[in-house]
Scaffold this motif. Sequence first.
Motif, PDB file in Angstrom:
ATOM      1  N   LEU A  35      17.556   2.241   2.075  1.00  0.00           N
ATOM      2  CA  LEU A  35      18.804   2.733   1.555  1.00  0.00           C
ATOM      3  C   LEU A  35      18.844   2.591  -0.089  1.00  0.00           C
ATOM      4  N   GLU A  36      18.004   1.755  -0.670  1.00  0.00           N
ATOM      5  CA  GLU A  36      18.060   1.665  -2.142  1.00  0.00           C
ATOM      6  C   GLU A  36      16.629   1.847  -2.936  1.00  0.00           C
ATOM      7  N   VAL A  37      15.732   1.642  -2.086  1.00  0.00           N
ATOM      8  CA  VAL A  37      14.259   1.630  -2.634  1.00  0.00           C
ATOM      9  C   VAL A  37      13.472   2.422  -1.764  1.00  0.00           C
ATOM     10  N   VAL A  38      12.313   3.110  -2.579  1.00  0.00           N
ATOM     11  CA  VAL A  38      11.338   3.720  -1.519  1.00  0.00           C
ATOM     12  C   VAL A  38       9.998   2.947  -2.339  1.00  0.00           C
ATOM     13  N   ASP A  39       9.188   2.173  -1.412  1.00  0.00           N
ATOM     14  CA  ASP A  39       8.060   1.613  -1.808  1.00  0.00           C
ATOM     15  C   ASP A  39       6.948   2.317  -1.416  1.00  0.00           C
ATOM     16  N   ARG A 108     -20.745  -0.764  -1.553  1.00  0.00           N
ATOM     17  CA  ARG A 108     -21.077  -1.001  -0.041  1.00  0.00           C
ATOM     18  C   ARG A 108     -19.824  -0.520   0.708  1.00  0.00           C
ATOM     19  N   GLY A 109     -18.935   0.188   0.231  1.00  0.00           N
ATOM     20  CA  GLY A 109     -17.886   0.724   1.082  1.00  0.00           C
ATOM     21  C   GLY A 109     -17.109  -0.475   1.700  1.00  0.00           C
ATOM     22  N   THR A 110     -17.048  -1.601   1.061  1.00  0.00           N
ATOM     23  CA  THR A 110     -16.232  -2.675   1.785  1.00  0.00           C
ATOM     24  C   THR A 110     -14.882  -3.222   0.900  1.00  0.00           C
ATOM     25  N   GLY A 111     -14.662  -2.242   0.080  1.00  0.00           N
ATOM     26  CA  GLY A 111     -13.601  -2.834  -0.911  1.00  0.00           C
ATOM     27  C   GLY A 111     -12.399  -1.547  -0.871  1.00  0.00           C
ATOM     28  N   ALA A 112     -11.230  -2.007  -1.121  1.00  0.00           N
ATOM     29  CA  ALA A 112     -10.133  -1.260  -1.043  1.00  0.00           C
ATOM     30  C   ALA A 112      -9.539  -0.985  -2.496  1.00  0.00           C
ATOM     31  N   ILE A 113      -9.249   0.114  -2.964  1.00  0.00           N
ATOM     32  CA  ILE A 113      -8.556   0.279  -4.223  1.00  0.00           C
ATOM     33  C   ILE A 113      -6.968   0.651  -3.683  1.00  0.00           C
ATOM     34  N   ILE A 114      -6.020  -0.265  -4.303  1.00  0.00           N
ATOM     35  CA  ILE A 114      -4.613  -0.140  -3.836  1.00  0.00           C
ATOM     36  C   ILE A 114      -4.056  -0.002  -5.017  1.00  0.00           C
ATOM     37  N   VAL A 115      -2.865   0.999  -5.000  1.00  0.00           N
ATOM     38  CA  VAL A 115      -2.048   1.485  -5.951  1.00  0.00           C
ATOM     39  C   VAL A 115      -0.626   1.056  -5.335  1.00  0.00           C
ATOM     40  N   LYS A 116       0.262   0.214  -6.023  1.00  0.00           N
ATOM     41  CA  LYS A 116       1.590  -0.119  -5.425  1.00  0.00           C
ATOM     42  C   LYS A 116       2.582   0.387  -6.410  1.00  0.00           C
ATOM     43  N   ALA A 117       3.770   0.695  -5.954  1.00  0.00           N
ATOM     44  CA  ALA A 117       4.840   1.173  -7.015  1.00  0.00           C
ATOM     45  C   ALA A 117       6.072   1.271  -6.023  1.00  0.00           C
ATOM     46  N   SER A 118       7.137   1.235  -6.821  1.00  0.00           N
ATOM     47  CA  SER A 118       8.537   1.537  -6.133  1.00  0.00           C
ATOM     48  C   SER A 118       9.371   2.464  -7.232  1.00  0.00           C
ATOM     49  N   THR A 119      10.652   2.916  -6.280  1.00  0.00           N
ATOM     50  CA  THR A 119      11.491   3.516  -7.185  1.00  0.00           C
ATOM     51  C   THR A 119      12.578   3.301  -6.633  1.00  0.00           C
ATOM     52  N   PRO A 120      13.915   2.965  -7.313  1.00  0.00           N
ATOM     53  CA  PRO A 120      15.048   3.009  -6.612  1.00  0.00           C
ATOM     54  C   PRO A 120      15.817   4.216  -6.297  1.00  0.00           C
ATOM     55  N   SER A 141     -11.168  12.880  -2.481  1.00  0.00           N
ATOM     56  CA  SER A 141     -10.997  13.597  -1.320  1.00  0.00           C
ATOM     57  C   SER A 141      -9.527  14.371  -1.266  1.00  0.00           C
ATOM     58  N   HIS A 142      -9.526  15.457  -0.685  1.00  0.00           N
ATOM     59  CA  HIS A 142      -8.297  16.132  -0.538  1.00  0.00           C
ATOM     60  C   HIS A 142      -7.433  15.824   0.713  1.00  0.00           C
ATOM     61  N   ASP A 143      -7.985  14.757   1.433  1.00  0.00           N
ATOM     62  CA  ASP A 143      -7.593  14.420   2.670  1.00  0.00           C
ATOM     63  C   ASP A 143      -6.816  12.940   2.886  1.00  0.00           C
ATOM     64  N   TRP A 144      -5.519  13.008   3.145  1.00  0.00           N
ATOM     65  CA  TRP A 144      -4.802  11.841   3.068  1.00  0.00           C
ATOM     66  C   TRP A 144      -3.995  11.766   4.534  1.00  0.00           C
ATOM     67  N   PHE A 145      -3.787  10.480   4.696  1.00  0.00           N
ATOM     68  CA  PHE A 145      -3.221   9.988   5.800  1.00  0.00           C
ATOM     69  C   PHE A 145      -1.973   9.226   5.406  1.00  0.00           C
ATOM     70  N   ILE A 146      -0.603   9.883   5.628  1.00  0.00           N
ATOM     71  CA  ILE A 146       0.812   9.382   5.143  1.00  0.00           C
ATOM     72  C   ILE A 146       1.548   8.740   6.226  1.00  0.00           C
ATOM     73  N   GLN A 147       1.636   7.660   6.040  1.00  0.00           N
ATOM     74  CA  GLN A 147       2.201   6.504   7.160  1.00  0.00           C
ATOM     75  C   GLN A 147       3.845   6.428   6.718  1.00  0.00           C
ATOM     76  N   PRO A 148       4.924   7.042   7.197  1.00  0.00           N
ATOM     77  CA  PRO A 148       6.134   6.569   6.663  1.00  0.00           C
ATOM     78  C   PRO A 148       6.606   5.385   7.594  1.00  0.00           C
ATOM     79  N   PHE A 149       7.411   4.701   6.963  1.00  0.00           N
ATOM     80  CA  PHE A 149       8.010   3.429   7.423  1.00  0.00           C
ATOM     81  C   PHE A 149       9.482   3.439   7.264  1.00  0.00           C
ATOM     82  N   PHE A 150      10.529   2.719   7.854  1.00  0.00           N
ATOM     83  CA  PHE A 150      11.773   2.389   7.502  1.00  0.00           C
ATOM     84  C   PHE A 150      11.988   0.885   7.092  1.00  0.00           C
ATOM     85  N   HIS A 151      12.747   0.671   6.048  1.00  0.00           N
ATOM     86  CA  HIS A 151      13.327  -0.580   5.759  1.00  0.00           C
ATOM     87  C   HIS A 151      14.287  -0.919   6.883  1.00  0.00           C
ATOM     88  N   PRO A 152      14.627  -2.268   6.898  1.00  0.00           N
ATOM     89  CA  PRO A 152      15.476  -2.745   7.977  1.00  0.00           C
ATOM     90  C   PRO A 152      17.066  -2.322   7.703  1.00  0.00           C
TER      91      PRO A 152
END
Length: 200
Positions: A35-39, A108-120, A141-152
């Motif tokens: 209700l107050e943020v998107v992560d 080796r293809g064994t590491g993940a690049i992670i970008v995290k951000a939020s907005t109110p 790549s132009h291929d994205w897998f988008i997974q939405p979640f709901f906060h409690p």
Amino acid sequence: MIRGLFIAALVTVPVAAAAHPHSYTDQQVQLSVGLEVVDLSVVIVPSTGDGAAIFSHIDLDGDGAVSDEEAQAFGADVLATAELTVDRRVFAFTNAAVAVPSAEEAARGTGAIIVKASTPISLSETEAHQVDFGISYGAFSHDWFIQPFFHPDLIEKTSSRSVDRTKASGDLIIRFNRKRVAICMRRSVRHCIGRDARHG
């Protein structure tokens, strides 16, 4: 292209580096709406064939290590292609936290690049809202897998949440409180429309 979609009632989404080499570059977005943020968590796991080139793309000075400045520049580039609108108002993700694996792990293809951000944001528990998201970063790549979640808080204070996906056309139908239906074409989030669910 969005490859898949699912909804889960989770507060956080743990992300671990790849446990085994990837034969393709995997790109995922984990979008958590409250209700107050998107992560936002963007996870890119380079393939064994592309890992070295992907690391070099981020390592701007070619010294074999990604500095904080280089990581932030990459994160800013990725977030600049993320489109979030709430009731047609545009929100931007800033102040990214970026993690980049070592050159060896990327190759080796064994590491993940992670970008995290939020907005109110501000969603009313008694009103209908429409939240649309898309990402178009295509350097790897132009291929994205988008997974939405709901906060409690969103789960506890809203009702009749559902996401339906029409496999033939890729349309997504999202319902909140039985008041509004958001219909988003897979290839163009800018052409989402809203209508009163009580009329069909």
